[in-house]
Write an enzyme that holds these catalytic residues in place. Structure first.
Site, short mmCIF file in Angstrom:
data_model
loop_
_atom_site.label_atom_id
_atom_site.label_comp_id
_atom_site.label_asym_id
_atom_site.label_seq_id
_atom_site.Cartn_x
_atom_site.Cartn_y
_atom_site.Cartn_z
N HIS A 1 -1.73 -3.59 -1.75
CA HIS A 1 -2.85 -4.12 -2.53
C HIS A 1 -4.13 -3.35 -2.22
CE1 HIS A 1 -4.69 -6.89 -5.21
NE2 HIS A 1 -5.49 -7.42 -4.31
N HIS B 1 -11.01 -7.28 -7.61
CA HIS B 1 -9.62 -6.79 -7.60
C HIS B 1 -8.84 -7.44 -8.74
CE1 HIS B 1 -7.64 -10.29 -5.21
NE2 HIS B 1 -8.68 -10.72 -5.86
N CYS C 1 -3.60 -3.60 -9.57
CA CYS C 1 -4.67 -3.43 -8.58
C CYS C 1 -5.12 -1.97 -8.45
CB CYS C 1 -4.25 -4.00 -7.23
SG CYS C 1 -2.82 -3.17 -6.47
#
Length: 376
Positions: free
Chosen positions: A342, A354, A301
């Site tokens: 994240h 993402h 990510c």
């Protein structure tokens, strides 16, 4: 008397300063409570969805078993029809054999002629043999006819039973398929409900973040005002004690400096930079997620976010370091969505690009609950 007044002013200043550093724990805001309730609703909806999916899987298994039974029953019906055709063929063979025997008996003499043949056969042994032979022929014909009748009856009964079973199985299959359709529609509705809850949670999280920042700003201003008041009280006490006006001037200067240093502004947004970040994120759609990867064909990510904001491959950030960037309350395309563990690139309308997790790929998805927005 003057010393008592100075002493009282000094004590008041000290008390004011002590009050300003007393921590205040804020109650949850309305948006935070709403977000918590929505997350509970989402958890319940997800649990219901899991139950519905389990029911659908069980129903699909039943339909599969039913299809196997239908195939087997159909094969048994086909075999019964073959057996019935074989019995009919055997019947024709028996009928032809009987006609031959009747013809032979007619040509050899029937009725009295047959009896006469038996009586004139020569001796008692021949006569008995001849009579026994005639009796055996008649009994054989009757047995064969009875056997044929029994066989046909059994096959017809079996065929009727199998056809009834087939009709029942088909009715069950239709019922299961109808239940399957209902469950599929219900699951789709539940998934829509969860998606709507996600959007509502995102909105509640945004409002809660705005309220939190507003509360922090209000507390900061209140703290600054208290500090200025304390400084003014201390300066007044010092001035009363020494008659030196320089202390008051310094306190005023300190207050002015504190006020100017406390002012802050949100980071400015550059549309050209934001669009470039979004374009780079879009260019990596479909690339596989690999833990620790920073490109060019695999990303985690923060590796994807690092490439999008810098245009280069290499570790330029982590989700933890991104969390320390300036927050924005009005996110724009190219801003970064972040939460613990994240991050992603915001592209507008509550959506982000993402790299989700192992086994998945870079893709467009709704901004996850609990995320806030920062600007690079």
């Amino acid at each position: 008397m003057r010393f008592k007044k100075i002493h009282s002013a000094f004590i008041a200043a000290v008390l004011t300063c002590s009050l300003t550093v007393t921590p205040v724990f804020a109650e949850p805001t309305q948006s935070e409570l709403e977000q918590s309730q929505l997350e509970d609703q989402k958890a319940n909806a997800q649990s219901e969805l899991a139950t519905l999916q389990s029911d659908l899987d069980a129903l699909a298994s039943k339909i599969s078993e039913l299809e196997a039974q239908l195939i087997q029953t159909g094969e048994e019906i086909a075999q019964a029809e073959k057996d019935l055709a074989a019995a009919e063929e055997k019947k024709e063979e028996q009928y032809d054999a009987m006609k031959l025997r009747i013809k032979y008996m007619y040509e050899s003499g029937s009725g009295t002629a047959t009896m006469e043949k038996v009586m004139t056969s020569g001796d008692i042994s021949d006569m008995l043999s001849q009579a026994e032979y005639s009796q055996q022929v008649h009994e054989y014909d009757r047995e064969q006819l009875q056997e044929y009748a029994n066989t046909v009856a059994e096959i017809e009964a079996l065929q009727t039973k199998l056809e009834e079973e087939m009709a029942t199985l088909k009715a069950n299959e239709a019922e299961y398929q109808e239940q399957q359709a209902v469950l599929t529609d219900t699951i789709a509705d539940k998934q829509d409900e969860i998606s709507n809850l996600d959007e509502m949670i995102q909105e509640a999280a945004r409002k809660a973040e705005e309220e939190r920042r507003a509360a922090e700003e209000a507390a900061r201003r209140q703290q600054e005002e208290a500090e200025r008041a304390a400084a003014a009280a201390a300066a007044a006490a010092a001035q009363a004690s020494s008659g030196n006006t320089a202390a008051s001037s310094n306190a005023s200067s300190s207050s002015s400096g504190s006020s100017s240093s406390s002012s802050s502004s949100s980071p400015s947004y550059n549309a050209s930079t934001g669009n470039a970040i979004v374009d780079r994120a879009y260019s990596k759609l479909g690339c596989a997620y690999v833990w620790g990867a920073t490109g060019p064909d695999t990303f985690d990510c923060s590796g994807l976010v690092g490439y999008a904001v810098s245009g280069g491959y290499g570790r330029v950030c982590t989700s933890s370091s991104l969390a320390g960037l300036p927050s924005v309350s009005d996110p724009q395309p190219g801003d970064i969505c972040v939460k613990s563990g994240h991050c992603g690139i915001y592209i507008g309308n509550g959506m982000m690009i993402h790299a989700p997790q192992s086994g998945d790929v870079v893709k467009v998805a709704p901004v996850q609950s609990g995320m806030w927005y920062v600007r690079w």
